[in-house]
Design an enzyme around this catalytic site. Structure first.
Site, PDB file in Angstrom:
ATOM      1  N   THR A 320      18.051  58.055  -1.913  1.00 39.01           N
ATOM      2  CA  THR A 320      19.214  57.898  -3.016  1.00 39.01           C
ATOM      3  C   THR A 320      18.663  58.018  -4.054  1.00 39.01           C
ATOM      4  O   THR A 320      17.903  57.183  -4.556  1.00 39.01           O
ATOM      5  CB  THR A 320      19.959  56.635  -2.840  1.00 39.01           C
ATOM      6  N   ASP A 322      20.217  57.072  -6.699  1.00 41.12           N
ATOM      7  CA  ASP A 322      20.754  55.914  -7.498  1.00 41.12           C
ATOM      8  C   ASP A 322      19.579  54.556  -7.198  1.00 41.12           C
ATOM      9  O   ASP A 322      19.844  53.729  -8.050  1.00 41.12           O
ATOM     10  CB  ASP A 322      21.948  55.403  -6.919  1.00 41.12           C
TER      11      ASP A 322
END
Length: 550
Positions: A320, A322
């Site tokens: 990810t 993020d």
């Protein structure tokens, strides 16, 4: 019995949190005496105590002859801790060891290990024993009892910047996790293994690097039957999608391009349907690349396989941009995303500096957390305002962002604003719509801020030239940089080592600079978020010079 719940993908946290939410036991005698102390952080609370500020309750202590200075009890996931009990550390440690004990296929199968077929010493010893195992004395194996410390800082006070304390005195408690790497003994016959790889969720730099290394390492063990499942979990049930045979020759150069060689998709079928497909395909090892929701799906597959007593190792690799998965230093794709985001910030800076009263506005990804925005702002050195979802802000008013932009244009002549996509959602009208995975579609804070900034400066009669940049898909689609490529290489290799060691329901990751295995159940309880009291966020504020916007 069929599992009625659909598999989740990377951002499906509303449902994930409901599924794995830890029960809080608040007895009438009082589990927490006095209000919850302010040193607790919400993420830490959920991991260690099973409550957060929002659901903690006040209670009263039992009457005693001598007043106690503080009566505190906390609920761990499986054991209640009383910090007045001299043995609370031991109880915590026992609970920790139980929670972080790695699931194995030997939990349901009585299997005898065999010597590993993995060795990096070539042609330096006899051909091998009767099992074909290289007869060398290579010292490159990891002992199954090896551990790495999850945390290394001993905070002397709960008021220390970024302090993550277990008790009010901020006592030091060792938190050990299992070290990753090849073992001397394995639980599979490589020539009989069928291994499958699947990439889920959205695109992320480094997917191809991980696929490549998983294939390389499987072949080093001697696995001949390696397949790729196309287009995420959809590839298990969608008619017309056939598994793709993989080999070293086929994946040799896929790391030179971005995207996923296998394709990605969101959402999926019922867990039982996917495990039916795994059974029908006779898959022995499943390597799942994805974020939080994908990890939740991988854990559901692992549990269903255990329920059916299948000898299948399910191993995840955290993907990810993020960087929002708990307990890990970072996930692959994050470094590349930060680097690529700087290109957008630099463009915004040049546009803003070159215009009269120029304002450069950049929106970066970060559905649950502001790590990309924070790190990109820090590394660029060109950002005047960084807005993340963990830190509330207002646009209007004396202490709002717009008033600060006025100040910047007056004193500096231009400015650059970086905002995470999930920031300021409370300021926007909720759409109520969801994507294919069931995730709530966020309102566009970037467009909203662009319009608000233009309207504000028009209303006060000050010219302002606003340039808005949204590089979302450019960031996701590029190939991994050098840092991420190394991380992907090691994570992919360790995923295979973990599967051959007989582990299942685990993820291969990096914690405290060491490569380790963690139970998936421990990393999907909540998204990792920026701690507004952390030194890194304080460094970001020092770099931007921004005030409090509320």
């Amino acid at each position: 019995m069929e599992n009625p719940l659909p598999l989740l993908d990377d951002n499906h946290f509303e449902l994930v949190h409901i599924l794995i939410k830890m029960a809080v036991s608040l007895k009438s005698s009082g589990s927490f005496c006095s209000t919850p102390p302010q040193w607790l952080h919400s993420t830490r609370d959920r991991i260690l105590y099973g409550y957060s500020h929002s659901n903690a309750k006040e209670c009263t202590c039992k009457k005693t002859k001598r007043p106690a200075p503080l009566c505190v009890k906390a609920t761990s996931t499986k054991v209640e801790l009383d910090f007045n009990d001299p043995s609370w550390k031991q109880k915590f440690q026992e609970d920790w060891d139980k929670r972080f004990n790695l699931p194995r296929i030997t939990d349901i199968y009585d299997l005898k290990p065999r010597p590993t077929t993995f060795s990096l010493k070539k042609n330096r010893s006899p051909a091998g024993d009767e099992n074909g195992t290289p007869m060398d004395k290579w010292n490159g194996y990891v002992n199954s009892d090896d551990r790495a410390l999850l945390k290394v800082i001993k905070y002397s006070s709960p008021n220390s910047a970024g302090a993550e304390c277990i008790d009010p005195d901020c006592s030091w408690v060792e938190q050990w996790v299992h070290r990753a790497g090849p073992r001397k003994e394995i639980y599979y016959e490589p020539e009989e293994v069928k291994a499958a790889i699947v990439t889920c969720g959205g695109l992320c730099p480094g997917l191809n690097d991980v696929i490549r290394q998983i294939v390389f390492t499987l072949e080093t063990y001697g696995v001949k039957n390696i397949v790729g499942i196309p287009f995420g979990y959809r590839g298990f049930f969608e008619k017309g999608l056939k598994e793709m045979p993989l080999s070293r020759h086929l994946v040799e150069n896929i790391n030179l391009a971005g995207g996923s060689f296998l394709g990605v998709s969101r959402g999926g079928a019922k867990t039982s349907e996917i495990v039916d497909s795994i059974q029908a395909r006779r898959i022995d090892m499943l390597f799942v690349l994805g974020g939080n929701g994908t990890h939740a799906g991988a854990n559901a597959i692992h549990e269903e396989c255990r329920k059916r007593k299948l000898k299948v190792s399910v191993v995840a690799v955290p993907k990810t941009i993020d960087n929002d998965i708990l307990l890990m230093d970072k996930t692959f794709g994050f470094d590349t995303a930060v680097e690529e985001a700087q290109r957008a910030i630099n463009s915004a800076y040049i546009e803003a500096r070159s215009a009269y009263h120029g304002i450069g506005l950049v929106k970066l990804m970060g559905r649950s957390s502001g790590f990309i925005a924070m790190h990109a702002s820090l590394s660029s050195g060109q950002v005047d305002v960084c807005l993340i979802p963990e830190v509330p802000f207002t646009l209007d008013g004396e202490y709002g962002v717009l008033r600060h932009l006025e100040h910047l244009l007056k004193t500096k002549g231009f400015c650059v604003v970086c905002v995470a996509e999930a920031a300021g959602q409370e300021l926007l009208q909720k759409s109520g719509a969801t994507d294919a995975s069931g995730n709530v579609i966020l309102s566009d804070i970037g467009v909203h801020m662009q319009q608000k900034i233009k309207m504000h400066f028009k209303d006060i009669g000050v010219p302002a030239d606003v340039k808005y940049i949204d590089p979302t898909y450019m960031v996701r689609a590029c190939r991994a940089n050098a840092s991420d490529a190394i991380l992907c290489t090691v994570l992919g290799q360790n995923a295979v080592h973990g599967a051959f060691a007989g582990f299942s329901g685990i993820t291969s990751c990096i914690c405290n600079t060491h490569y380790v295995y963690l139970p998936i159940t421990e990393v999907i309880t909540a998204p990792k978020r920026v701690n507004p009291n952390s030194r890194m966020w304080h460094r970001c504020l020092t770099s931007t010079g921004q005030p409090d916007f509320h």
